[in-house]
Design a protein around this motif. Structure first.
Motif, mmCIF file in Angstrom:
data_model
loop_
_atom_site.group_PDB
_atom_site.id
_atom_site.type_symbol
_atom_site.label_atom_id
_atom_site.label_comp_id
_atom_site.label_asym_id
_atom_site.label_seq_id
_atom_site.Cartn_x
_atom_site.Cartn_y
_atom_site.Cartn_z
ATOM 1 N N ALA A 64 49.458 41.392 34.738
ATOM 2 C CA ALA A 64 47.670 41.328 34.043
ATOM 3 C C ALA A 64 46.972 40.989 34.940
ATOM 4 O O ALA A 64 45.705 41.701 34.426
ATOM 5 C CB ALA A 64 47.675 40.356 33.237
ATOM 6 N N ILE A 65 46.936 40.493 36.426
ATOM 7 C CA ILE A 65 46.258 40.177 36.928
ATOM 8 C C ILE A 65 46.091 41.256 37.845
ATOM 9 O O ILE A 65 44.730 41.752 37.726
ATOM 10 C CB ILE A 65 46.694 39.304 38.035
ATOM 11 C CG1 ILE A 65 47.332 37.898 37.563
ATOM 12 C CG2 ILE A 65 45.452 39.791 39.532
ATOM 13 C CD1 ILE A 65 47.422 36.973 38.580
ATOM 14 N N ARG A 66 47.031 42.573 38.181
ATOM 15 C CA ARG A 66 46.545 43.986 38.254
ATOM 16 C C ARG A 66 45.620 44.545 37.570
ATOM 17 O O ARG A 66 44.890 45.134 38.663
ATOM 18 C CB ARG A 66 47.141 44.714 39.015
ATOM 19 C CG ARG A 66 48.056 43.725 40.146
ATOM 20 C CD ARG A 66 49.441 43.908 40.920
ATOM 21 N NE ARG A 66 49.787 44.060 41.992
ATOM 22 C CZ ARG A 66 50.602 43.205 42.228
ATOM 23 N NH1 ARG A 66 52.080 43.245 41.720
ATOM 24 N NH2 ARG A 66 50.950 43.164 43.601
ATOM 25 N N ALA A 67 45.913 44.696 36.260
ATOM 26 C CA ALA A 67 45.837 45.388 34.976
ATOM 27 C C ALA A 67 43.964 45.184 34.542
ATOM 28 O O ALA A 67 43.087 45.851 34.792
ATOM 29 C CB ALA A 67 45.725 45.473 34.011
ATOM 30 N N LEU A 68 43.944 43.497 35.368
ATOM 31 C CA LEU A 68 42.355 43.229 34.893
ATOM 32 C C LEU A 68 41.379 43.552 36.392
ATOM 33 O O LEU A 68 40.194 44.424 36.048
ATOM 34 C CB LEU A 68 41.881 41.381 35.172
ATOM 35 C CG LEU A 68 42.862 40.950 33.375
ATOM 36 C CD1 LEU A 68 42.929 39.599 33.604
ATOM 37 C CD2 LEU A 68 42.227 41.640 32.509
ATOM 38 N N THR A 108 31.606 35.042 41.902
ATOM 39 C CA THR A 108 32.394 35.957 42.612
ATOM 40 C C THR A 108 32.669 34.848 44.159
ATOM 41 O O THR A 108 33.917 34.491 43.964
ATOM 42 C CB THR A 108 31.520 37.158 43.583
ATOM 43 O OG1 THR A 108 30.758 37.995 42.545
ATOM 44 C CG2 THR A 108 32.327 37.647 44.604
ATOM 45 N N LEU A 109 32.182 33.883 44.595
ATOM 46 C CA LEU A 109 32.353 32.557 45.274
ATOM 47 C C LEU A 109 32.838 31.542 44.668
ATOM 48 O O LEU A 109 34.114 31.316 45.767
ATOM 49 C CB LEU A 109 30.594 32.020 45.586
ATOM 50 C CG LEU A 109 29.991 33.522 46.161
ATOM 51 C CD1 LEU A 109 28.575 32.452 47.382
ATOM 52 C CD2 LEU A 109 30.758 34.062 48.058
ATOM 53 N N ALA A 110 32.996 31.091 43.347
ATOM 54 C CA ALA A 110 33.723 30.861 42.630
ATOM 55 C C ALA A 110 35.909 31.277 42.643
ATOM 56 O O ALA A 110 36.197 30.546 42.807
ATOM 57 C CB ALA A 110 33.345 30.582 41.752
ATOM 58 N N VAL A 111 35.779 32.277 42.695
ATOM 59 C CA VAL A 111 36.972 32.436 42.371
ATOM 60 C C VAL A 111 37.052 33.280 43.692
ATOM 61 O O VAL A 111 38.651 32.287 44.314
ATOM 62 C CB VAL A 111 36.746 33.973 41.957
ATOM 63 C CG1 VAL A 111 37.990 34.779 42.128
ATOM 64 C CG2 VAL A 111 36.245 34.038 40.766
ATOM 65 N N MET A 153 35.543 38.971 36.385
ATOM 66 C CA MET A 153 36.546 37.429 37.147
ATOM 67 C C MET A 153 35.807 35.996 36.365
ATOM 68 O O MET A 153 37.568 35.172 36.986
ATOM 69 C CB MET A 153 35.148 37.754 37.830
ATOM 70 C CG MET A 153 34.823 39.038 38.300
ATOM 71 S SD MET A 153 34.133 39.359 40.095
ATOM 72 C CE MET A 153 32.250 38.558 39.398
ATOM 73 N N MET A 154 35.527 35.526 35.294
ATOM 74 C CA MET A 154 36.128 35.089 34.290
ATOM 75 C C MET A 154 36.762 34.496 33.809
ATOM 76 O O MET A 154 37.719 33.550 33.877
ATOM 77 C CB MET A 154 34.723 34.210 33.045
ATOM 78 C CG MET A 154 34.465 33.383 32.482
ATOM 79 S SD MET A 154 34.807 32.153 33.700
ATOM 80 C CE MET A 154 33.092 31.716 34.510
ATOM 81 N N THR A 155 37.661 36.165 32.989
ATOM 82 C CA THR A 155 38.876 36.288 32.769
ATOM 83 C C THR A 155 39.594 35.419 34.035
ATOM 84 O O THR A 155 41.152 34.336 33.263
ATOM 85 C CB THR A 155 39.027 37.291 31.859
ATOM 86 O OG1 THR A 155 37.977 37.129 30.856
ATOM 87 C CG2 THR A 155 40.709 37.334 31.106
ATOM 88 N N LEU A 156 39.818 36.345 34.820
ATOM 89 C CA LEU A 156 40.871 36.095 35.654
ATOM 90 C C LEU A 156 40.730 33.907 36.092
ATOM 91 O O LEU A 156 41.427 33.452 36.616
ATOM 92 C CB LEU A 156 40.666 37.042 37.050
ATOM 93 C CG LEU A 156 40.500 38.316 37.331
ATOM 94 C CD1 LEU A 156 40.194 39.134 37.295
ATOM 95 C CD2 LEU A 156 42.374 38.037 36.518
#
Length: 425
Positions: A108-112, A175-178, A60-63
């Motif tokens: 990459a987004i979907r893979a993560l 989670t909320l930050a994302v 989630m942080m990588t994303l």
């Protein structure tokens, strides 16, 4: 006219039960945290500040950092990323990339999110920071800025590292930050599958499509952490964030997270019903008498007493923590047990009535932080009986009339119930 919403919420604290998992939970790895995503009210907390391993919740942080790079214009969704030898060597779960293989940023987004691909996490890290180690430093720095005070990242994927630690509370914050900072990417977290190079990958988040309102966010597993999940759920205007860490199996983790989510929504629904019922009471009663009556009514529900592991069918506790950033409660000295009645001539301030002394004490501890004038007041939980029920009033004692009224006026400004009680009242 005084505000009822705050003290009805407070009364619920006295009658809800601790819900923390089933008998199979390993308390060395287990943690859980549920909060109202709109208000920040903590609905359930069990070992929420204990150090745990995030596993693939790390992604989630990588994303988050990837989304920031897109927003800055450094990358676009159709830009191409290339796998290095280091990225291609990452352990499963992965896309089985080879050195030189390419994929788009959107893939990459979907893979993560969906596949939780460790090789793709390294591809993103190297693209954004040159090396995964440098990227982990950026991850930790950004975590601090977001309020994740107990989280340290050492890699971009969540693969085992004894110094990569977090807490359930911090994962809820992330989670909320994302969701808050990048709502445009929310649909990716709700996707159930994606296809790359002719192969279709299914999401590990089994709650999406299974639990009403769940719309993401991320799962994770390494042996040291057990099975983790951080998820959001929305029903109407209500929104929750729930984190479960340390499940012994994925099925257990999913079942327990579902129980927590359902219990939290039930608790919010029941609280609203009680507030609506209280607002219809006529004629208006003396405020203290009205508190006592509602406390008696709630106590008559005969909810189970708190137990070590709890019951998935019961409501989680609505803890008295009002904060926008889901921060931990401030440390306080131990609350003294109520002793003799206040000396003649001393006024009191009542902030609630409860079905047990511990709830009354918790209420006092919470309210004391809201007014600097309460620093020298004594804490008292006088016991009384009404309609065959034993209840405890939450009172600050040892204040004069002028300060009692000023404190109540101050608390009223933040929707906290407060009544100045004359000597002998």
């Amino acid at each position: 006219m005084y505000r009822m919403r705050g003290w009805v919420f407070a009364l619920l604290v006295a009658t809800t039960v601790l819900l923390a998992g089933q008998a199979g939970a390993d308390t060395r790895r287990y943690a859980a945290f549920v909060a109202d995503a709109n208000s920040g009210e903590i609905l359930h907390s069990r070992l929420a500040d204990a150090r745990r391993y995030p596993a693939s919740l790390t992604k989630m942080m990588t994303l988050y950092l990837l989304f920031e790079a897109i927003e800055r214009g450094e990358l676009e969704l159709d830009d191409t990323l290339t796998a290095s030898r280091i990225a291609a060597s990452q352990q499963p779960s992965n896309l089985s990339l080879s050195e030189g293989d390419t994929l788009t940023v959107e893939t990459a987004i979907r893979a993560l999110i969906i596949k939780s691909a460790n090789d793709v996490a390294v591809v993103v890290a190297e693209e954004l920071a040159g090396t995964e180690r440098a990227f982990a430093v950026e991850m930790t720095a950004r975590a601090r800025e977001l309020g994740l005070s107990d989280t340290t990242f050492r890699n971009a994927s969540g693969l085992p590292n004894s110094r990569q630690v977090t807490t359930a509370r911090d994962m809820a914050r992330l989670t909320l930050a994302v969701r808050r900072d990048f709502p445009q990417y929310a649909p990716y977290f709700a996707e159930r599958r994606f296809t790359h190079n002719g192969r279709t990958y299914r999401s590990h988040n089994n709650l999406v499509g299974r639990v009403d309102g769940v719309d993401g966010m991320k799962t994770g597993y390494i042996r040291a952490s057990g099975f983790n999940i951080a998820t959001t759920a929305n029903r109407g205007e209500r929104s929750l964030v729930a984190v479960v860490m340390g499940g012994p199996t994925a099925a257990y983790r999913d079942s327990h997270a579902e129980q927590l989510i359902e219990a939290a929504f039930r608790s919010l629904n029941d609280r609203e019903a009680l507030i609506m019922a209280a607002q219809t009471l006529t004629p208006r009663l003396n405020p203290i008498r009205e508190q006592d009556l509602l406390a008696t009514h709630i106590a008559s529900l005969d909810l189970a007493q708190p137990v070590a592991q709890g019951d998935g069918e019961s409501m989680p506790p609505l803890r008295i923590e009002m904060t926008d950033d889901l921060g931990p409660p401030p440390s306080r000295p131990d609350i003294p047990v109520a002793e003799a009645a206040a000396a003649l001539g001393e006024w009191s301030i009542q902030v609630g009535a409860y079905a047990d002394m511990a709830a009354a004490q918790a209420r006092l501890e919470s309210v004391r932080s809201l007014s600097d004038r309460l620093g020298e007041a004594a804490l008292s939980t006088p016991r009384f009986e009404t309609n065959g029920r034993v209840l405890f009033r939450a009172r600050f004692t040892g204040v004069d009339a002028e300060n009692a009224r000023r404190i109540c006026a101050q608390l009223a400004q933040v929707d906290e119930p407060c009544f100045a009680v004359a000597p002998g009242g």
